[in-house]
Design an enzyme around this catalytic site. Structure first.
Site: not given
Length: 265
Positions: A89, A242
């Protein structure tokens, strides 16, 4: 006299060629332990706390050029001439920026579920929820979870966020991360990666690992990815979101290991 740069908090395990792991927003070096542990059997793995996170220093700016320089300063401090970078991320964007700034030092790049593009603000409710927690009313972590629940309905995300809470020297819960600075710098964190002046695209081997259920990497990002990282490819882990390294650890680690071994046989 030139002031010495502040050095990020880090943890180093294993011996061999160097791999550096960089966590995402509201994370810490512990978040990638499930990746670091198996890699440490064959390599020297350095996990870092990004500025304003974990036990690293606090600062009022978080431009990617600065976050990348923090990593470069740590590499210098540890006398690491070359390494492979893996970032998740926000950490993936930091890794990309390091590779763009000092491509000769980065042998390979692994970017987990992020593209080097600008994103619309989508953590504002999380930031508001964390800032709304009345720590004077938190006697145990469950108390903070109850306060955060109206802002963040996913219990797994809440548990992840509340790892930032720790007992201070007075025996009271406090945030280790700097909520104030992260909130202040949030627009910078959402920015795209940029090729630095007097530099060019990173031509080293790059692998993007995408969660099949995540929308962070989109087909329309291909042009931006190719412009910065022309030697890149992608793998998708089906059934993962994610936090793909935590949700599908075995699959994630196999992809990482296979990619690394192609470089470090």
């Amino acid at each position: 006299m030139t002031k010495k740069p502040e050095i990020l908090n880090y943890k180093q395990v294993g011996t061999g060629k160097h791999i550096v792991l960089i966590h995402g927003l509201f994370g810490s070096l512990e978040n990638l332990n499930m990746v670091a542990k198996p890699l440490a059997q064959d390599y020297c793995v350095t996990s870092v706390d990004v500025r304003n996170h974990g036990d690293s220093f606090h600062a009022s700016t978080m431009e990617y050029s600065e976050l990348a320089q923090d990593i470069i300063n740590l590499l210098d401090h540890l006398n690491i001439d070359t390494c492979l970078l893996l970032g998740h991320s926000m950490g993936g964007k930091i890794a990309v920026q390091v590779a763009l700034a000092q491509p000769e030092r980065i042998t390979k790049l692994l970017v987990a579920d992020i593209a080097p593009v600008s994103y619309p603000p989508h953590h504002l409710k999380i930031i508001a929820g964390l800032q709304a927690i009345d720590l004077s009313q938190v006697m145990k972590r469950k108390d903070a979870d109850t306060q955060l629940a109206p802002f963040v309905d996913n219990i797994g995300v809440r548990q992840f966020l509340l790892r930032n809470l720790a007992l201070n020297s007075q025996g009271k819960f406090a945030f280790k991360c700097s909520l104030e600075n992260i909130s202040l710098c949030y627009p910078q964190i959402m920015k795209a990666n940029q090729i630095p002046d007097n530099s060019k695209a990173y031509a080293g081997p790059t692998l993007f690992i995408k969660g099949g259920n995540s929308d962070y990497i989109q087909t329309e990002h291909r042009t931006a990815i190719a412009a910065l990282l022309p030697n890149s490819k992608a793998k998708i882990i089906q059934g993962a979101g994610h936090w793909l390294h935590a949700e599908k650890t075995i699959a994630f680690n196999k992809i990482v290991a296979d990619f690394i071994k192609a470089e470090f046989p």
